[in-house]
Enzyme design. Structure first.
Site, PDB file in Angstrom:
ATOM      1  N   LYS A  75      -3.492  -1.440   8.339  1.00  0.00           N
ATOM      2  CA  LYS A  75      -4.720  -0.663   8.248  1.00  0.00           C
ATOM      3  C   LYS A  75      -4.603   0.622   9.070  1.00  0.00           C
ATOM      4  O   LYS A  75      -5.269   1.613   8.783  1.00  0.00           O
ATOM      5  CB  LYS A  75      -5.919  -1.492   8.705  1.00  0.00           C
ATOM      6  CG  LYS A  75      -6.374  -2.539   7.686  1.00  0.00           C
ATOM      7  CD  LYS A  75      -7.197  -1.933   6.569  1.00  0.00           C
ATOM      8  CE  LYS A  75      -7.700  -2.939   5.545  1.00  0.00           C
ATOM      9  NZ  LYS A  75      -6.670  -3.558   4.704  1.00  0.00           N
ATOM     10  N   GLU A 100      -5.282   9.947   1.005  1.00  0.00           N
ATOM     11  CA  GLU A 100      -6.321   9.514   0.065  1.00  0.00           C
ATOM     12  C   GLU A 100      -7.589   9.080   0.787  1.00  0.00           C
ATOM     13  O   GLU A 100      -8.651   8.990   0.174  1.00  0.00           O
ATOM     14  CB  GLU A 100      -5.819   8.337  -0.781  1.00  0.00           C
ATOM     15  CG  GLU A 100      -4.616   8.647  -1.671  1.00  0.00           C
ATOM     16  CD  GLU A 100      -3.288   8.433  -0.957  1.00  0.00           C
ATOM     17  OE1 GLU A 100      -3.270   8.407   0.300  1.00  0.00           O
ATOM     18  OE2 GLU A 100      -2.265   8.308  -1.646  1.00  0.00           O
ATOM     19  N   CYS A 150      -7.122  -4.837  -1.614  1.00  0.00           N
ATOM     20  CA  CYS A 150      -7.694  -4.730  -0.267  1.00  0.00           C
ATOM     21  C   CYS A 150      -6.657  -4.866   0.837  1.00  0.00           C
ATOM     22  O   CYS A 150      -6.913  -4.528   1.978  1.00  0.00           O
ATOM     23  CB  CYS A 150      -8.811  -5.737  -0.076  1.00  0.00           C
ATOM     24  SG  CYS A 150      -8.391  -7.334  -0.704  1.00  0.00           S
ATOM     25  N   CYS A 164      -5.481 -12.387   5.776  1.00  0.00           N
ATOM     26  CA  CYS A 164      -5.791 -11.590   6.974  1.00  0.00           C
ATOM     27  C   CYS A 164      -5.938 -12.446   8.229  1.00  0.00           C
ATOM     28  O   CYS A 164      -5.674 -11.977   9.327  1.00  0.00           O
ATOM     29  CB  CYS A 164      -7.070 -10.809   6.762  1.00  0.00           C
ATOM     30  SG  CYS A 164      -7.100  -9.932   5.205  1.00  0.00           S
ATOM     31  N   GLU A 169     -15.080  -4.141  -7.983  1.00  0.00           N
ATOM     32  CA  GLU A 169     -13.888  -4.751  -8.561  1.00  0.00           C
ATOM     33  C   GLU A 169     -14.258  -5.644  -9.742  1.00  0.00           C
ATOM     34  O   GLU A 169     -13.551  -5.676 -10.757  1.00  0.00           O
ATOM     35  CB  GLU A 169     -13.137  -5.548  -7.486  1.00  0.00           C
ATOM     36  CG  GLU A 169     -11.657  -5.672  -7.752  1.00  0.00           C
ATOM     37  CD  GLU A 169     -10.897  -6.149  -6.524  1.00  0.00           C
ATOM     38  OE1 GLU A 169     -10.294  -5.298  -5.847  1.00  0.00           O
ATOM     39  OE2 GLU A 169     -10.909  -7.360  -6.237  1.00  0.00           O
ATOM     40  N   GLU A 186     -14.765  -3.521 -12.652  1.00  0.00           N
ATOM     41  CA  GLU A 186     -13.451  -3.136 -13.198  1.00  0.00           C
ATOM     42  C   GLU A 186     -12.878  -4.277 -14.049  1.00  0.00           C
ATOM     43  O   GLU A 186     -12.376  -4.062 -15.152  1.00  0.00           O
ATOM     44  CB  GLU A 186     -12.486  -2.904 -12.018  1.00  0.00           C
ATOM     45  CG  GLU A 186     -11.925  -1.516 -11.866  1.00  0.00           C
ATOM     46  CD  GLU A 186     -11.000  -1.436 -10.646  1.00  0.00           C
ATOM     47  OE1 GLU A 186     -11.249  -2.128  -9.625  1.00  0.00           O
ATOM     48  OE2 GLU A 186     -10.022  -0.683 -10.711  1.00  0.00           O
ATOM     49  N   SER A 241      -6.259  -2.543  -8.853  1.00  0.00           N
ATOM     50  CA  SER A 241      -7.647  -2.096  -8.760  1.00  0.00           C
ATOM     51  C   SER A 241      -7.653  -0.770  -8.006  1.00  0.00           C
ATOM     52  O   SER A 241      -6.897  -0.584  -7.057  1.00  0.00           O
ATOM     53  CB  SER A 241      -8.468  -3.128  -7.996  1.00  0.00           C
ATOM     54  OG  SER A 241      -9.639  -2.534  -7.493  1.00  0.00           O
ATOM     55  N   GLU A 285      -3.050   2.792   6.620  1.00  0.00           N
ATOM     56  CA  GLU A 285      -4.017   3.152   5.570  1.00  0.00           C
ATOM     57  C   GLU A 285      -4.970   4.249   6.055  1.00  0.00           C
ATOM     58  O   GLU A 285      -5.245   5.207   5.333  1.00  0.00           O
ATOM     59  CB  GLU A 285      -4.819   1.920   5.142  1.00  0.00           C
ATOM     60  CG  GLU A 285      -5.878   2.259   4.094  1.00  0.00           C
ATOM     61  CD  GLU A 285      -6.766   1.076   3.713  1.00  0.00           C
ATOM     62  OE1 GLU A 285      -6.221  -0.009   3.433  1.00  0.00           O
ATOM     63  OE2 GLU A 285      -8.008   1.236   3.692  1.00  0.00           O
TER      64      GLU A 285
END
Ligand code: SF4
Ligand code: SF4
Ligand code: SF4
Ligand code: FES
Lengths: 584, 165
Positions: A359, A367, A300, A505, A280, A283, A320, A362
């Site tokens: 998550k 992907e 994230c 989190c 990151e 980037e 990102s 996710e």
């Protein structure tokens, strides 16, 4: 502000004007029972459990919604009040399933606790039961309307904190049900899978879609190589599930517990976090140089990403492209690790212990499947599910010896630990970016300007002649605010950290229900859990992500350089605008 | 819920929403907008409600909450035969509630709903002014007087037989 004098249960107290009776009583150490009330959400006044008796008033008044006035005399515990409260709870119970023993919330249910503490000891009347199927369409959050007591906390958190407004009260009277629009499945709705509705629900009407059975089955299968990874914020919260005070770091004990459960190897999502920062920061520096696609938005938080796809698809180019630390590590486990150990990736089962229900969503995204069609992350467990497994296995967690993660994907720097709290990804990124920009080791590592954010914070940071305008937002209503500022364009922002859950989190939708003396979303719990992470960071010798020696080695052996073609293929991802389109 | 075959909302309804958006509390006109749509199309379908959501920037959950709260909103198209039971005082006293129950059991639908084959829908009406004939049931334009619960299966069968020929 004017002072108001009043008397509660024979004790005089002075409070500021407009204080509610409920808060005035708290000042005296009197905890009036409550159900629909939540200090961070709008007033509902629906349950009336918090009623008190005010001298001279004909009816009992709800203390959460009634401001004090001069000379008030209040009783919170007269026999009549106690009876009335008991009646109210009995009314709720009359159409509630009698299922405590087989219920996920047995032992930590607010309704159960309330019934017990108010002295409900028999059920005299059976009302009309609500009959609904459990709605399980989402891999993250399931809805069991039979248990709902219509306090609307979930509706409020989803609207007022998350800005999603996925839930609403539908129909009326006995048919009233809390659900997404048109009673559609959670997976067809704008739900971003954050799990905050689970956190605030006093009963088991919202829960994570549990995966513990799959984990038991994998552990029992001798053909499978079952590995675990734990998110940064787990170590700071898990102890609460075993009676330890919030903020007790339990990293080593968690590793030991996982080994005792039969995991073949135990890794640290922190390694993925260090790697995320390296990619990151690369980037960011690239975009700073070309002045293109600024600000960089962090990626994230899976809940935030889904939110962006529904509500801000126009911001997708700014995000990102880094996978989350969890997914980065999972990819490495099924490629790099599989190669090193000679184990067929199809036989590796990656179980991630996460503070997060999003998550779970996710992990199922296309992907994050390999080109051969298997998922990089096989199973995601919330902290709560994992705590249950440990208890169920009879492991005396609090007294476990501490063990170390397996190497090398278990080694991490202090920067990685910070990922678990709001501002942490920002701080970790700034540490690496600063060293890369100045070309010198950083002396003062701590960017306290971005710590302890309740909601939204902006800061300008000077590094080697550059001014970086940064912002940290948690709770997606705050994400809306900052993204609208970005769109207005009054100021150039360079880096924005976004986390879906209020506090990051550490207060994720899969974290333990609050222990006694705390309430859900209590900022004090978040502060204590974050404190544990800051202390872990401070105690480490390496505190800058790109100086993790195993990361350096990984690039040499496998990934070439940050941002290389192979790093892109394995560690980066794409996003897509999602239907239904959210209303901002 | 009924499958949506619905189209774009008519231009004048979009214009009406635009006009509402100019007013002081635009969101308070939601009910008026939904009324207009129901008047035009006979009921509120998901696609139309979605269009209102995007046009007025009101979350669908809120629109769904409003449309299910008020009894006067229909969420399914009317059946080919629209059965209406008068629940005015006179009819009620003479047992209209039992007649309604009989229709509910016989058709397996609630007030405001339509049978899956699209044949029957059920609603209630207020006094039709023919109290001498209580309880009164209308099926489309036909009026049936002094209906009792026992006659309900027969009534439905008659319609079905007519439908077949
Ligand atoms: S939600 Fe609470 S009261 Fe209801 S069955 Fe579960 S434990 Fe019992
Ligand atoms: S998971 Fe989050 S977005 Fe989904 S309904 Fe619950 S609070 Fe709303
Ligand atoms: S689902 Fe839970 S939080 Fe939501 S209204 Fe029902 S009981 Fe309250
Ligand atoms: S807690 Fe006061 S009315 Fe529910």
């Amino acid at each position: 502000m004017k002072d108001i004098n009043l008397i509660i249960d024979d004790q005089p107290v002075v409070v500021a004007e407009n204080t509610t009776i409920l808060h005035a009583a708290e000042k005296l150490g009197i905890n009036i029972p409550r159900l629909c009330y939540h200090p961070d959400l709008s007033l509902e006044g629906a349950c009336r459990i918090c009623i008190v008796e005010v001298e001279g008033y004909r009816n009992f008044v709800p203390s959460c919604a009634t401001p004090v006035s001069e000379g008030m005399r209040i009783r919170t515990n007269s026999p009549e009040i106690r009876q009335a409260r008991r009646d109210l709870v009995e009314l709720i119970l009359d159409n509630h399933p009698r299922e405590c023993q087989i219920c996920e919330r047995d032992g930590n249910c607010e309704l159960q606790n309330l019934a017990y503490s108010l002295g409900v000891r028999e059920r005299l009347f059976e009302g009309r039961r609500k009959l609904y199927d459990i709605e399980k369409s989402s891999p993250a959050v399931i809805r069991d309307a039979e248990k709902c007591i219509l306090c609307r906390r979930c509706v409020r958190v989803c609207m007022e904190v998350q800005g999603v407004t996925n839930l609403s009260q539908l129909y009326r009277g006995v048919d009233t049900v809390v659900a997404p629009a048109y009673e559609q499945g959670m997976d067809e709705s704008v739900c971003i899978a954050c799990g905050q509705c689970i956190n605030v629900c006093p009963v088991a009407a919202f829960l994570e879609n549990s995966s513990t059975d799959e984990v038991w089955a994998a552990l029992a299968d001798s053909n499978k190589h079952v590995v675990a990874q734990i998110a940064p914020s787990i170590r700071a919260a898990i102890g609460e599930g075993f009676g330890l005070p919030p903020g007790t770091p339990m990293t080593g004990q968690t590793v030991t517990a996982l080994r005792r459960l039969g995991f073949d190897a135990v890794f640290d999502t922190n390694f993925g976090a260090d790697l995320t920062i390296v990619e990151e920061a690369h980037e960011l520096l690239k975009r700073l140089k070309t002045k293109e696609r600024l600000p960089l938005l962090t990626s994230c938080s899976s809940g935030w990403i889904k939110f962006m796809e529904h509500f801000y698809p126009e911001m997708i180019p700014y995000a990102s492209t880094c996978r989350s630390p969890m997914s980065m590590l999972s990819v490495l486990l099924k490629t790099y690790y599989a190669k090193r150990t000679g184990i067929d990736p199809q036989n590796i089962v990656v179980v991630s212990i996460m503070p997060c229900t999003a998550k779970k969503f996710e992990a199922e995204r296309r992907e994050h499947q390999s080109p051969d069609g298997y998922p990089y992350t096989d199973i995601v467990l919330t902290t709560r599910e994992f705590i249950w497994m440990v208890k169920s296995y009879g492991i005396d967690f609090a007294r476990l010896p501490e063990e170390d993660f397996d190497s090398p994907l278990g080694y991490s720097t202090g920067a990685a630990d910070l990922f678990g709290t709001t501002g942490g990804v920002m701080e970790a990124a700034l540490r690496t970016a600063a060293e890369k920009l100045t070309g010198k080791p950083l002396v003062d590592l701590e960017f306290t300007q971005v710590r302890e954010t309740r909601g939204l914070k902006e800061a300008s940071i000077e590094i080697a002649g550059h001014t970086l305008n940064v912002a940290v937002a948690n709770g997606l209503n705050n994400a809306k605010t900052i993204l609208e500022r970005v769109k207005k364009g009054d100021k150039t922002y360079h880096l924005i950290e976004l986390m879906a859950c209020p506090g990051g989190c550490i207060a994720g939708g899969g974290q333990p229900y609050p222990p006694d003396g705390h309430y859900v979303l209590d900022p004090e719990i978040a502060r204590l859990r974050a404190g544990a992470l800051y202390r872990i960071d401070e105690a480490k010798t390496v505190r800058v992500a790109h100086r993790n020696p195993f990361i350096e080695k990984l690039y040499k052996e496998f990934l070439e350089t940050p941002g290389s073609a192979v790093a892109h293929k394995l560690l980066h991802t794409t996003y897509l605008p999602r239907e239904p389109k959210g209303i901002k | 819920m009924h499958a949506d075959t619905a189209s774009r909302l008519d231009a004048d309804i979009l214009e009406f929403m635009d006009a509402c958006l100019q007013k002081e509390h635009p969101k308070s006109y939601l009910i008026a907008v939904l009324h207009k749509i129901q008047q035009r199309y006979g009921y509120l379908c998901q696609s139309h409600m979605d269009q209102v959501a995007q046009h007025m920037q009101i979350p669908t959950a809120i629109i769904s909450g409003v449309s299910t709260f008020y009894h006067f909103f229909r969420l399914q198209p009317r059946g080919k035969y629209s059965i209406s039971i008068c629940l005015g005082t006179a009819c009620f006293v003479k047992g209209a509630d039992k007649v309604l129950d009989a229709f509910r059991t016989e058709l397996g639908i609630e007030l405001g709903e339509t049978t899956p084959d699209g044949l029957f829908s059920l609603e209630s009406s207020r006094c039709l002014g023919v109290c001498a004939l209580a309880p009164v049931v209308t099926i489309n334009d036909k009026v049936y007087s002094k209906v009792n619960a026992k006659q309900v299966p027969e009534l439905i069968n008659t319609v079905k037989t007519e439908e077949r020929v």
